[in-house]
Design a protein around this motif. Structure first.
Motif, mmCIF file in Angstrom:
data_model
loop_
_atom_site.group_PDB
_atom_site.id
_atom_site.type_symbol
_atom_site.label_atom_id
_atom_site.label_comp_id
_atom_site.label_asym_id
_atom_site.label_seq_id
_atom_site.Cartn_x
_atom_site.Cartn_y
_atom_site.Cartn_z
ATOM 1 N N SER A 45 0.839 -1.193 0.000
ATOM 2 C CA SER A 45 0.000 0.000 0.000
ATOM 3 C C SER A 45 0.874 1.242 0.000
ATOM 4 N N GLY A 46 0.242 2.371 -0.252
ATOM 5 C CA GLY A 46 0.986 3.621 -0.332
ATOM 6 C C GLY A 46 1.377 3.902 -1.765
ATOM 7 N N ARG A 47 2.532 4.477 -1.938
ATOM 8 C CA ARG A 47 2.996 4.850 -3.284
ATOM 9 C C ARG A 47 3.613 3.635 -3.956
ATOM 10 N N THR A 48 2.729 2.723 -4.356
ATOM 11 C CA THR A 48 3.243 1.483 -4.925
ATOM 12 C C THR A 48 3.860 1.705 -6.299
ATOM 13 N N GLY A 49 3.322 2.619 -7.052
ATOM 14 C CA GLY A 49 3.898 2.946 -8.347
ATOM 15 C C GLY A 49 4.078 1.722 -9.216
ATOM 16 N N SER A 50 5.238 1.616 -9.830
ATOM 17 C CA SER A 50 5.544 0.491 -10.713
ATOM 18 C C SER A 50 6.449 -0.500 -9.992
ATOM 19 N N ILE A 51 5.805 -1.438 -9.333
ATOM 20 C CA ILE A 51 6.578 -2.485 -8.664
ATOM 21 C C ILE A 51 7.336 -3.279 -9.723
ATOM 22 N N TYR A 52 8.576 -3.620 -9.442
ATOM 23 C CA TYR A 52 9.357 -4.380 -10.425
ATOM 24 C C TYR A 52 9.415 -5.855 -10.064
ATOM 25 N N VAL A 53 9.795 -6.136 -8.831
ATOM 26 C CA VAL A 53 9.872 -7.512 -8.343
ATOM 27 C C VAL A 53 9.395 -7.554 -6.898
ATOM 28 N N MET A 54 8.635 -8.572 -6.565
ATOM 29 C CA MET A 54 8.256 -8.839 -5.181
ATOM 30 C C MET A 54 8.842 -10.186 -4.803
ATOM 31 N N ALA A 55 9.219 -10.328 -3.542
ATOM 32 C CA ALA A 55 9.907 -11.545 -3.131
ATOM 33 C C ALA A 55 9.538 -11.950 -1.715
ATOM 34 N N TRP A 56 9.850 -13.176 -1.419
ATOM 35 C CA TRP A 56 9.734 -13.696 -0.059
ATOM 36 C C TRP A 56 11.109 -14.181 0.388
ATOM 37 N N PHE A 57 11.457 -13.816 1.601
ATOM 38 C CA PHE A 57 12.638 -14.324 2.285
ATOM 39 C C PHE A 57 12.182 -14.946 3.596
ATOM 40 N N SER A 103 11.586 -16.993 -2.682
ATOM 41 C CA SER A 103 10.959 -16.910 -3.998
ATOM 42 C C SER A 103 10.793 -15.457 -4.402
ATOM 43 N N ALA A 104 10.692 -15.226 -5.699
ATOM 44 C CA ALA A 104 10.449 -13.885 -6.220
ATOM 45 C C ALA A 104 9.597 -13.981 -7.478
ATOM 46 N N ILE A 105 8.951 -12.877 -7.803
ATOM 47 C CA ILE A 105 8.123 -12.843 -9.003
ATOM 48 C C ILE A 105 8.231 -11.470 -9.645
ATOM 49 N N ILE A 157 6.844 -13.751 -13.859
ATOM 50 C CA ILE A 157 7.813 -14.838 -13.949
ATOM 51 C C ILE A 157 8.305 -15.180 -12.543
ATOM 52 N N PRO A 158 8.166 -16.446 -12.134
ATOM 53 C CA PRO A 158 8.562 -16.829 -10.782
ATOM 54 C C PRO A 158 9.987 -17.371 -10.704
ATOM 55 N N TYR A 159 10.589 -17.201 -9.565
ATOM 56 C CA TYR A 159 11.905 -17.761 -9.261
ATOM 57 C C TYR A 159 11.846 -18.350 -7.864
ATOM 58 N N TYR A 160 12.583 -19.450 -7.658
ATOM 59 C CA TYR A 160 12.521 -20.146 -6.383
ATOM 60 C C TYR A 160 13.908 -20.507 -5.876
ATOM 61 N N SER A 212 15.617 -24.885 -1.927
ATOM 62 C CA SER A 212 14.989 -25.621 -0.834
ATOM 63 C C SER A 212 13.471 -25.681 -0.925
ATOM 64 N N VAL A 213 12.876 -24.853 -1.767
ATOM 65 C CA VAL A 213 11.412 -24.823 -1.847
ATOM 66 C C VAL A 213 10.872 -25.177 -3.222
ATOM 67 N N LYS A 214 11.753 -25.386 -4.183
ATOM 68 C CA LYS A 214 11.300 -25.721 -5.537
ATOM 69 C C LYS A 214 10.434 -26.965 -5.511
ATOM 70 N N GLY A 215 9.304 -26.883 -6.232
ATOM 71 C CA GLY A 215 8.394 -28.021 -6.302
ATOM 72 C C GLY A 215 7.395 -28.086 -5.170
ATOM 73 N N ARG A 216 7.593 -27.268 -4.126
ATOM 74 C CA ARG A 216 6.666 -27.282 -2.994
ATOM 75 C C ARG A 216 5.961 -25.938 -2.825
ATOM 76 N N PHE A 217 6.632 -24.864 -3.114
ATOM 77 C CA PHE A 217 6.070 -23.521 -2.952
ATOM 78 C C PHE A 217 5.737 -22.927 -4.321
ATOM 79 N N THR A 218 4.686 -22.108 -4.331
ATOM 80 C CA THR A 218 4.301 -21.405 -5.550
ATOM 81 C C THR A 218 4.041 -19.946 -5.227
ATOM 82 N N ILE A 219 4.688 -19.065 -5.970
ATOM 83 C CA ILE A 219 4.482 -17.639 -5.793
ATOM 84 C C ILE A 219 3.554 -17.130 -6.891
#
Length: 127
Positions: A25-37, A49-51, A57-60, A63-70
């Motif tokens: 939220s807020g000034r989100t503007g043009s998000i380029y990549v969002m990720a989880w750590f 993971s990131a998208i 386009i997702p990246y993993y 340790s989580v490939k095949g189990r997590f989906t972003i």
């Protein structure tokens, strides 16, 4: 200013599933990549993971490939992390991160690539 708020953490058993959400939220503007750590007790923060926001386009991490989906919902400025077949070693605080600057495949796994972070949500997987 941009705020990221995670939700969906909790206590589950090994083999269960859980979905995390992160709303920007807020000034989100043009998000380029969002990720989880994630960060487990006594360990360094780890890329999960990131998208890419425009093309989804997702990246993993290995340790989580095949189990997590972003995934992401551009209209809601929200990124999701569907976690299946959870293991005790997935126990950690999960952080959402976003960047509005360009990153590469090589750099998107680095914490330093991200401008904004959420407060984190705890995921605990019991054996």
């Amino acid at each position: 200013q941009v705020q990221l708020v995670e939700s969906g953490g909790g206590l589950v058993q090994a083999g269960d599933s859980l979905m995390l959400s992160c709303a920007a939220s807020g000034r989100t503007g043009s998000i380029y990549v969002m990720a989880w750590f994630r960060q487990a007790p006594g360990k360094e923060r780890e890329f999960v993971s990131a998208i890419t926001w425009n093309r989804g386009i997702p990246y993993y991490g290995d340790s989580v490939k095949g189990r997590f989906t972003i995934s992401r919902d551009n209209r809601k400025n929200t990124v999701y992390l569907q976690m299946n077949s959870l293991k005790p070693e997935d126990t950690a605080v999960y952080y959402c991160a976003g960047t509005w600057g360009q990153v590469t495949i090589a750099t998107m796994t680095r914490q330093s690539a991200y401008d904004t972070w959420g407060q984190g949500t705890q995921v605990t997987v019991s054996s």
